[in-house]
Design a protein around this motif. Sequence first.
Motif, PDB file in Angstrom:
ATOM      1  N   LYS A 108      15.444   3.946  -6.036  1.00  0.00           N
ATOM      2  CA  LYS A 108      16.119   2.952  -5.213  1.00  0.00           C
ATOM      3  C   LYS A 108      15.284   2.590  -3.988  1.00  0.00           C
ATOM      4  CE  LYS A 108      20.865   4.108  -6.551  1.00  0.00           C
ATOM      5  NZ  LYS A 108      22.201   4.544  -6.069  1.00  0.00           N
ATOM      6  N   ARG A 109      14.688   3.595  -3.382  1.00  0.00           N
ATOM      7  CA  ARG A 109      13.852   3.310  -2.215  1.00  0.00           C
ATOM      8  C   ARG A 109      12.603   2.533  -2.600  1.00  0.00           C
ATOM      9  NH1 ARG A 109      13.025   8.426   1.590  1.00  0.00           N
ATOM     10  NH2 ARG A 109      12.158   6.744   2.862  1.00  0.00           N
ATOM     11  N   LYS A 110      12.063   2.803  -3.782  1.00  0.00           N
ATOM     12  CA  LYS A 110      10.925   2.019  -4.254  1.00  0.00           C
ATOM     13  C   LYS A 110      11.324   0.558  -4.442  1.00  0.00           C
ATOM     14  CE  LYS A 110       8.718   5.831  -6.769  1.00  0.00           C
ATOM     15  NZ  LYS A 110       8.357   6.335  -8.116  1.00  0.00           N
ATOM     16  N   GLY A 111      12.495   0.348  -5.053  1.00  0.00           N
ATOM     17  CA  GLY A 111      12.958  -1.021  -5.232  1.00  0.00           C
ATOM     18  C   GLY A 111      13.202  -1.725  -3.908  1.00  0.00           C
ATOM     19  N   THR A 156       9.039  -0.642 -12.579  1.00  0.00           N
ATOM     20  CA  THR A 156       9.729  -0.928 -11.315  1.00  0.00           C
ATOM     21  C   THR A 156       9.137  -2.160 -10.650  1.00  0.00           C
ATOM     22  OG1 THR A 156      10.185   1.434 -11.007  1.00  0.00           O
ATOM     23  CG2 THR A 156      10.377   0.017  -9.073  1.00  0.00           C
ATOM     24  N   LEU A 157       7.827  -2.242 -10.609  1.00  0.00           N
ATOM     25  CA  LEU A 157       7.177  -3.413 -10.031  1.00  0.00           C
ATOM     26  C   LEU A 157       7.459  -4.660 -10.852  1.00  0.00           C
ATOM     27  CD1 LEU A 157       5.280  -4.651  -7.953  1.00  0.00           C
ATOM     28  CD2 LEU A 157       3.338  -3.909  -9.359  1.00  0.00           C
ATOM     29  N   ALA A 158       7.463  -4.517 -12.181  1.00  0.00           N
ATOM     30  CA  ALA A 158       7.724  -5.671 -13.040  1.00  0.00           C
ATOM     31  C   ALA A 158       9.131  -6.216 -12.805  1.00  0.00           C
ATOM     32  CB  ALA A 158       7.529  -5.273 -14.498  1.00  0.00           C
ATOM     33  N   ARG A 159      10.102  -5.339 -12.744  1.00  0.00           N
ATOM     34  CA  ARG A 159      11.464  -5.794 -12.539  1.00  0.00           C
ATOM     35  C   ARG A 159      11.670  -6.411 -11.161  1.00  0.00           C
ATOM     36  NH1 ARG A 159      14.118  -0.320 -15.147  1.00  0.00           N
ATOM     37  NH2 ARG A 159      13.684  -0.830 -17.345  1.00  0.00           N
ATOM     38  N   SER A 160      10.932  -5.928 -10.161  1.00  0.00           N
ATOM     39  CA  SER A 160      11.085  -6.484  -8.816  1.00  0.00           C
ATOM     40  C   SER A 160      10.631  -7.929  -8.733  1.00  0.00           C
ATOM     41  CB  SER A 160      10.309  -5.633  -7.811  1.00  0.00           C
ATOM     42  OG  SER A 160       8.901  -5.766  -8.015  1.00  0.00           O
ATOM     43  N   THR A 161       9.712  -8.348  -9.630  1.00  0.00           N
ATOM     44  CA  THR A 161       9.240  -9.736  -9.590  1.00  0.00           C
ATOM     45  C   THR A 161      10.300 -10.713 -10.058  1.00  0.00           C
ATOM     46  OG1 THR A 161       8.312  -9.510 -11.819  1.00  0.00           O
ATOM     47  CG2 THR A 161       6.856  -9.022  -9.964  1.00  0.00           C
ATOM     48  N   VAL A 208       0.840  -1.204   0.000  1.00  0.00           N
ATOM     49  CA  VAL A 208       0.000   0.000   0.000  1.00  0.00           C
ATOM     50  C   VAL A 208       0.872   1.249   0.000  1.00  0.00           C
ATOM     51  CG1 VAL A 208      -1.696   1.315   1.335  1.00  0.00           C
ATOM     52  CG2 VAL A 208      -1.950  -1.156   1.087  1.00  0.00           C
ATOM     53  N   ALA A 209       1.951   1.241   0.809  1.00  0.00           N
ATOM     54  CA  ALA A 209       2.862   2.391   0.830  1.00  0.00           C
ATOM     55  C   ALA A 209       3.499   2.615  -0.538  1.00  0.00           C
ATOM     56  CB  ALA A 209       3.943   2.176   1.895  1.00  0.00           C
ATOM     57  N   TYR A 210       3.790   1.531  -1.242  1.00  0.00           N
ATOM     58  CA  TYR A 210       4.377   1.678  -2.572  1.00  0.00           C
ATOM     59  C   TYR A 210       3.386   2.311  -3.549  1.00  0.00           C
ATOM     60  CZ  TYR A 210       6.132   0.507  -7.185  1.00  0.00           C
ATOM     61  OH  TYR A 210       6.532   0.586  -8.492  1.00  0.00           O
ATOM     62  N   PHE A 211       2.172   1.849  -3.530  1.00  0.00           N
ATOM     63  CA  PHE A 211       1.198   2.363  -4.495  1.00  0.00           C
ATOM     64  C   PHE A 211       0.728   3.776  -4.148  1.00  0.00           C
ATOM     65  CE2 PHE A 211       0.688  -2.225  -5.380  1.00  0.00           C
ATOM     66  CZ  PHE A 211       0.923  -2.187  -6.746  1.00  0.00           C
ATOM     67  N   LEU A 227      11.711  -1.018  -1.060  1.00  0.00           N
ATOM     68  CA  LEU A 227      10.402  -1.239  -0.459  1.00  0.00           C
ATOM     69  C   LEU A 227       9.740  -2.486  -1.037  1.00  0.00           C
ATOM     70  CD1 LEU A 227       8.304   0.054   1.483  1.00  0.00           C
ATOM     71  CD2 LEU A 227       7.357   1.231  -0.500  1.00  0.00           C
ATOM     72  N   LEU A 228       9.780  -2.624  -2.344  1.00  0.00           N
ATOM     73  CA  LEU A 228       9.187  -3.803  -2.978  1.00  0.00           C
ATOM     74  C   LEU A 228       9.958  -5.066  -2.618  1.00  0.00           C
ATOM     75  CD1 LEU A 228       8.314  -2.421  -6.518  1.00  0.00           C
ATOM     76  CD2 LEU A 228       6.713  -3.098  -4.728  1.00  0.00           C
ATOM     77  N   GLY A 229      11.287  -4.960  -2.519  1.00  0.00           N
ATOM     78  CA  GLY A 229      12.072  -6.131  -2.147  1.00  0.00           C
ATOM     79  C   GLY A 229      11.702  -6.658  -0.769  1.00  0.00           C
ATOM     80  N   VAL A 230      11.559  -5.765   0.198  1.00  0.00           N
ATOM     81  CA  VAL A 230      11.171  -6.188   1.550  1.00  0.00           C
ATOM     82  C   VAL A 230       9.757  -6.748   1.545  1.00  0.00           C
ATOM     83  CG1 VAL A 230      10.781  -5.393   3.912  1.00  0.00           C
ATOM     84  CG2 VAL A 230      12.731  -4.519   2.612  1.00  0.00           C
ATOM     85  N   ALA A 231       8.855  -6.103   0.809  1.00  0.00           N
ATOM     86  CA  ALA A 231       7.470  -6.584   0.749  1.00  0.00           C
ATOM     87  C   ALA A 231       7.394  -7.970   0.123  1.00  0.00           C
ATOM     88  CB  ALA A 231       6.613  -5.595  -0.033  1.00  0.00           C
TER      89      ALA A 231
END
Length: 558
Positions: free
Chosen positions: A442-445, A501-506, A430-433, A447-451
């Motif tokens: 970098k912080r977005k990446g 960013t979300l796609a690459r995190s997967t 939710v924080a990411y979106f 955040l997604l990595g921890v999530a």
Amino acid sequence: MGPERTPEERLDEIEDRLAALERRVGEGDRPPELSRPPVVSRPPEEAPGAARASGLTGLSVPLILGWAGAAALVLAAAYLVKLGIVSGWITPARLNGLAGLAGLALVTSGVVLRLRDRSYASLLAAAGIAVLYLAIFSAHLLHGLIGATTATALAAATAALSLGLHLLFRAGVFVAFALAGSYAVPLLIETDGGAVDLGLYLTVWNVLYAGWAVWLARRPVYLAAAYASFFLYGAVEPAPEAWPEAALFPVGWFLLFAVAVAWYWVRHRRPLDPLAALLHFGAMVYFYVIEWRHLDVALAGATPWLAAGFAVALYLCWWSVRAYFDTPGRAGREVVNGFGAVVLVHAVWLAGVADPWTPAVGLGLAVLLFTAPRIRALNPWLGPGWWPYEVAAYVFYGVGYLLLLVGWEAGSAQVADDALLVLYPAALYVAYFLRPRGLTAKRKGLLLGVAHTQALAAVALLVSRWWGDPATTLESLWLSLGWAAIGVGWLWVAVVGGDRTLARSTLGIFALFAGKVVLFDLDRTDALVRVGILAVLGLALYAGGWIYRRIEPERKAA
């Protein structure tokens, strides 16, 4: 030789000459200027009587010699005491009497010489103060000539003399000596009164130095007094029978120094700078630790709420002071918020919340603190110094999640823990979106990595609780299906939203999934389950690649 002229003839000749000069000036002529020798200016270091500066320290040679001479006199007095003790050639009473007279002589000499050179003469008087302290402590600790009460009184009188010399010389060394002598007495003299007598002694000096600092605009004075008093009082073991006197002393000092800070701020119109803010924050945290020990002995149940009252009192003091300033300063706000964040994390959360609820309350507080800056109505109250509470939010989230994992019990049907396992990564998604302000790529990446990591861990723990150990047979297939669903699902969301960013995190999810299969599942599972896991992995990777092409098309070769 002609006839001698009369005085009247001489006066007539002088008047004729003056008239001729006046005519020449009136016609524009100027009398010839007398030639003067050129003025040659000397550099400051070559001027007569000027002291050459030392290239190593930047101090003048006389100042270095003066400090060295004063130190030598103090060492001479110290060796005199030691020599008298070792050789026995003089009685202890006479020895300490001579040391005291030498100290008074040095002080008197400095006062007399101040009329010629005040700053240089202050070194002599400062050495005298040091010798007086030496004589007092030697008479009590080494020889037992005077009792604790007398030694304390003499040390207090020496400190008062040092403060008086500060008014006379305006040299900070006398305040330093006064502070050192005042707060060194409890370390050198043992009393039978315990915390109460020590608290009364320190209270007198704290009030004096707090007022002195405000009067003379010397902020380090009350800071040094605060650190010294909290350090000395922290060395005393709290006793239940000494309540409430022993626990009330630090509270009184906290309020005293808070008033001193506010009074100094208003009187001298000087907000805190970053270094002063850091020193104030350290003193308040030190007080908090000391006071918690004392309160926790007698009032363990009420300690968290009493500690929260300290933060409330500090905020009331801050709000009363900021009314005098258009821009009260960021550093002061950060100090108050920093202390409030410490109290909120330790007293309210860790000590005030029961263990089963700690992870849930931590998640709620983290969400609340992260959301508060996005509420416009709260912006005037939060201000630019809100970052200590942001740090506290990270602590709430990280420590709360670790406590959730530590308290996890496999096989126990605890629905609340199951929900928290899902809510913790959900909060990060939710924080990411919501895309908080200032969130870089970098912080977005991160955040997604921890999530994603927490989401994969949640699936593993839920499978272990409801279906058994995922390291065995069929449970590994359920775990693989869950991880594949997370990776493919978020990749589809990224394609729909056009979020690269979300796609690459997967890709990290697929990498962990493949690593799990290769390192664990192929060796530990049955043949049929192994086939199913490989099929799930193959379909997930192929589907992921198919979906990924929609957002990251291949570049055609030139």
